[in-house]
Design a protein around this motif. Sequence first.
Motif, PDB file in Angstrom:
ATOM      1  N   ALA A 211       0.824  -1.207   0.000  1.00 56.08           N
ATOM      2  CA  ALA A 211       0.000   0.000   0.000  1.00 56.08           C
ATOM      3  C   ALA A 211       0.862   1.263   0.000  1.00 56.08           C
ATOM      4  O   ALA A 211       1.823   1.370   0.768  1.00 56.08           O
ATOM      5  N   GLY A 212       0.556   2.174  -0.899  1.00 59.91           N
ATOM      6  CA  GLY A 212       1.246   3.457  -0.943  1.00 59.91           C
ATOM      7  C   GLY A 212       2.576   3.444  -1.664  1.00 59.91           C
ATOM      8  O   GLY A 212       3.273   4.464  -1.708  1.00 59.91           O
ATOM      9  N   ASP A 214       5.517   3.626  -4.465  1.00 56.55           N
ATOM     10  CA  ASP A 214       5.652   4.376  -5.714  1.00 56.55           C
ATOM     11  C   ASP A 214       6.406   3.509  -6.732  1.00 56.55           C
ATOM     12  O   ASP A 214       6.614   2.321  -6.505  1.00 56.55           O
ATOM     13  N   ASN A 238      -4.136  -5.440  -9.568  1.00 56.08           N
ATOM     14  CA  ASN A 238      -4.223  -3.979  -9.571  1.00 56.08           C
ATOM     15  C   ASN A 238      -2.952  -3.356  -9.020  1.00 56.08           C
ATOM     16  O   ASN A 238      -2.250  -3.952  -8.203  1.00 56.08           O
ATOM     17  N   ALA A 239      -2.683  -2.114  -9.480  1.00 51.71           N
ATOM     18  CA  ALA A 239      -1.547  -1.361  -8.951  1.00 51.71           C
ATOM     19  C   ALA A 239      -2.081  -0.021  -8.450  1.00 51.71           C
ATOM     20  O   ALA A 239      -3.217   0.058  -8.006  1.00 51.71           O
ATOM     21  N   ASN A 240      -1.266   1.025  -8.530  1.00 53.69           N
ATOM     22  CA  ASN A 240      -1.736   2.377  -8.257  1.00 53.69           C
ATOM     23  C   ASN A 240      -1.183   3.267  -9.374  1.00 53.69           C
ATOM     24  O   ASN A 240      -0.441   2.786 -10.234  1.00 53.69           O
ATOM     25  N   THR A 241      -1.530   4.539  -9.372  1.00 56.78           N
ATOM     26  CA  THR A 241      -1.156   5.357 -10.528  1.00 56.78           C
ATOM     27  C   THR A 241       0.366   5.531 -10.646  1.00 56.78           C
ATOM     28  O   THR A 241       0.894   5.572 -11.765  1.00 56.78           O
ATOM     29  N   THR A 243       2.677   3.331  -9.829  1.00 59.77           N
ATOM     30  CA  THR A 243       3.203   2.086 -10.414  1.00 59.77           C
ATOM     31  C   THR A 243       2.820   2.005 -11.886  1.00 59.77           C
ATOM     32  O   THR A 243       3.618   1.568 -12.725  1.00 59.77           O
ATOM     33  N   ASP A 274      -8.280   3.498 -12.506  1.00 60.47           N
ATOM     34  CA  ASP A 274      -7.566   4.206 -11.416  1.00 60.47           C
ATOM     35  C   ASP A 274      -6.243   3.548 -11.037  1.00 60.47           C
ATOM     36  O   ASP A 274      -5.912   3.416  -9.858  1.00 60.47           O
ATOM     37  N   GLY A 275      -5.503   3.087 -12.011  1.00 56.55           N
ATOM     38  CA  GLY A 275      -4.241   2.401 -11.719  1.00 56.55           C
ATOM     39  C   GLY A 275      -4.432   0.909 -11.539  1.00 56.55           C
ATOM     40  O   GLY A 275      -3.474   0.186 -11.233  1.00 56.55           O
ATOM     41  N   GLY A 276      -5.653   0.443 -11.714  1.00 58.95           N
ATOM     42  CA  GLY A 276      -5.940  -0.985 -11.571  1.00 58.95           C
ATOM     43  C   GLY A 276      -5.581  -1.774 -12.825  1.00 58.95           C
ATOM     44  O   GLY A 276      -4.924  -1.280 -13.752  1.00 58.95           O
TER      45      GLY A 276
END
Length: 327
Positions: A211-212, A214, A238-241, A243, A274-276
């Motif tokens: 989580a969180g 970069d 899923n990732a985040n934006t 990544t 959303d980065g997913g």
Amino acid sequence: MRVSLVSTGGTIASRRGELGLEVADDVHDLVASLPTTTGIQIVPVDFSGRPSYGLSIADMLAAVRCVQAEFDSGSYAVVLTHGTDTLEEMAFLCGQYFPRDARLVLTGAQRAADVPDGDGARNLADAVAVATADVPVGPAIVMGGTAVAAIEGRKVHTSSLVAFSGGAAGASALVEAGVLLPLSTPSRGGLLADLPVPDDLPRVDLVTLSAGVDGTHLLASVEAGARGIVVEAFGSGNANTATLEAVQTAVGKGIPVLITSRTRNGVVRPVYGDGGGADLERAGAIFAGDLTGSRARIALALALAHSSADDGVAPLVHRMITAGAPC
Ligand SMILES: NC(=O)C[C@H](N)C(=O)O
């Protein structure tokens, strides 16, 4: 019936030394622990005496070639002893470089050779029983009375004697006091059985998300010269934006990125924005089905080594996931 016993080291050959557990036994000590079985001639092959956490992919490929040489010289079956920590990488290589019905069994131990309640001798005897069974179960890992397909195996416990799982594919066989109950044969693997085994594989890095996070680690892999990257992403892939941007950079440089899940169970799918996963797929990442991160890393390295530049890695990776036909 000639059975080669190839030893590489690991806890099955380790005893307590001054600095901790150390590989101390060679293949002859392993042979000495086996009961004499009529009709079976054990051929000892001392490949190495190292813990598996110190082995490189090049070391493992050399062991694969050593096993091939034993089959080529007429062995009916081969048992390979190995440390359990990286046995899943070794097993995945074996599962692809040997046919689905090969009489090849990998085994090891969770407890050292010098403890009174050790599991090594029992695992070794079980491995010989599985390798020489009337009906072959295919390349397998045998530990704690359970055989799982080499191509599916993953270490799931730090100390339990039943240390390996076949994931959703389950067990190939149960073995008890030399008696085998076959349950299934591998439906995947064997894709590279007719191809030469290279000296090494291209560098593929494995990056696990939390989580969180970069994109630092992913971009560091790009900088370090990785030819491919496997992401152990969240949930269903899923990732985040941050990544996502790093994945876009990697793919833009021609570095294939495989998506797996840090949950280690189930398949990944490109569903969320959303980065997913849906964004990762749009960025050009390849979804790796149910492959765990460490197995996907070997799959991608093999695909890089055995795919043409025109085809790219995706078709071979797909065949590794979906039980495609051999190359
Ligand atoms: N149980 C084991 O074999 C672990 C050992 N440390 C290894 O070589 O992987």
